[in-house]
Write a protein that holds these residues in place. Structure first.
Motif, PDB file in Angstrom:
ATOM      1  N   VAL A  17     -42.546  25.523-158.267  1.00 44.12           N
ATOM      2  CA  VAL A  17     -42.999  26.234-157.092  1.00 44.12           C
ATOM      3  C   VAL A  17     -44.490  26.028-156.794  1.00 44.12           C
ATOM      4  CG1 VAL A  17     -43.132  28.433-156.074  1.00 44.12           C
ATOM      5  CG2 VAL A  17     -41.081  27.956-157.435  1.00 44.12           C
ATOM      6  N   ARG A  66     -42.670  34.693-159.931  1.00 47.71           N
ATOM      7  CA  ARG A  66     -43.473  34.052-158.881  1.00 47.71           C
ATOM      8  C   ARG A  66     -44.751  34.925-158.507  1.00 47.71           C
ATOM      9  NH1 ARG A  66     -38.500  33.259-156.421  1.00 47.71           N
ATOM     10  NH2 ARG A  66     -38.919  34.681-154.890  1.00 47.71           N
ATOM     11  N   THR A  95     -45.111  30.749-151.174  1.00 43.66           N
ATOM     12  CA  THR A  95     -44.134  30.755-152.491  1.00 43.66           C
ATOM     13  C   THR A  95     -43.031  31.789-152.149  1.00 43.66           C
ATOM     14  OG1 THR A  95     -45.327  32.183-153.576  1.00 43.66           O
ATOM     15  CG2 THR A  95     -45.853  30.048-153.930  1.00 43.66           C
TER      16      THR A  95
END
Length: 152
Positions: A17, A66, A95
């Motif tokens: 990512v 994340r 993201t």
């Protein structure tokens, strides 16, 4: 899931990512109560609440990872890593990271019921207590009368 598997998952998400390596430690911390995860500024470690995985599954866990990696990479780069910073909010959008995690069931306050009720024999003053008291040791605060336990 073990701490080693969590470490590997975070390293994989960081590479896929963010296109940047995660070179610090990640582990579960069951003492986290109100949050899904935490990024440690001094050590750069990431802690994850295992209840978030148990209650909401892998998708929620990846969102929390994340989010914490946004804190991690921005802090390492010397940019704004706090929730209110523009850099942080922009990286969250880029993201597709959640701003907040789902509420954990443990954060809901459990209301404790009053289990014991005592009354003064003389004046009728009521005392509600969570813990049982010794009625031979304590007296009424209003008239110094004898107390007796009342059945609900």
């Amino acid at each position: 899931m073990t701490n080693e598997e969590l470490q590997q998952l975070i390293m994989k998400i960081s590479e896929n990512v963010f296109n940047k390596p995660f070179v610090h430690d990640a582990y579960f911390n069951a003492r986290l109560i109100t949050t899904g995860g935490r990024y440690m500024l001094q050590t750069h470690h990431i802690q994850i609440n295992p209840k978030s995985l148990e209650c909401y599954g892998m998708e929620e866990l990846e969102g929390i990872i994340r989010h914490e990696l946004c804190h991690y990479h921005l802090h390492i780069e010397g940019k704004g890593y706090k929730h209110r910073d523009r850099d942080f909010r922009e990286l969250l959008k880029m993201t597709n990271s959640p701003r907040f995690c789902a509420n954990l069931e443990s954060t809901k306050k459990k209301r404790r019921r009053i289990q014991h009720v005592y009354g003064c024999i003389s004046c009728g003053q009521l005392y509600r207590r969570k813990i049982r008291i010794n009625t031979t040791k304590y007296r009424c605060g209003k008239c110094s009368g004898q107390l007796s336990k009342l059945e609900l």
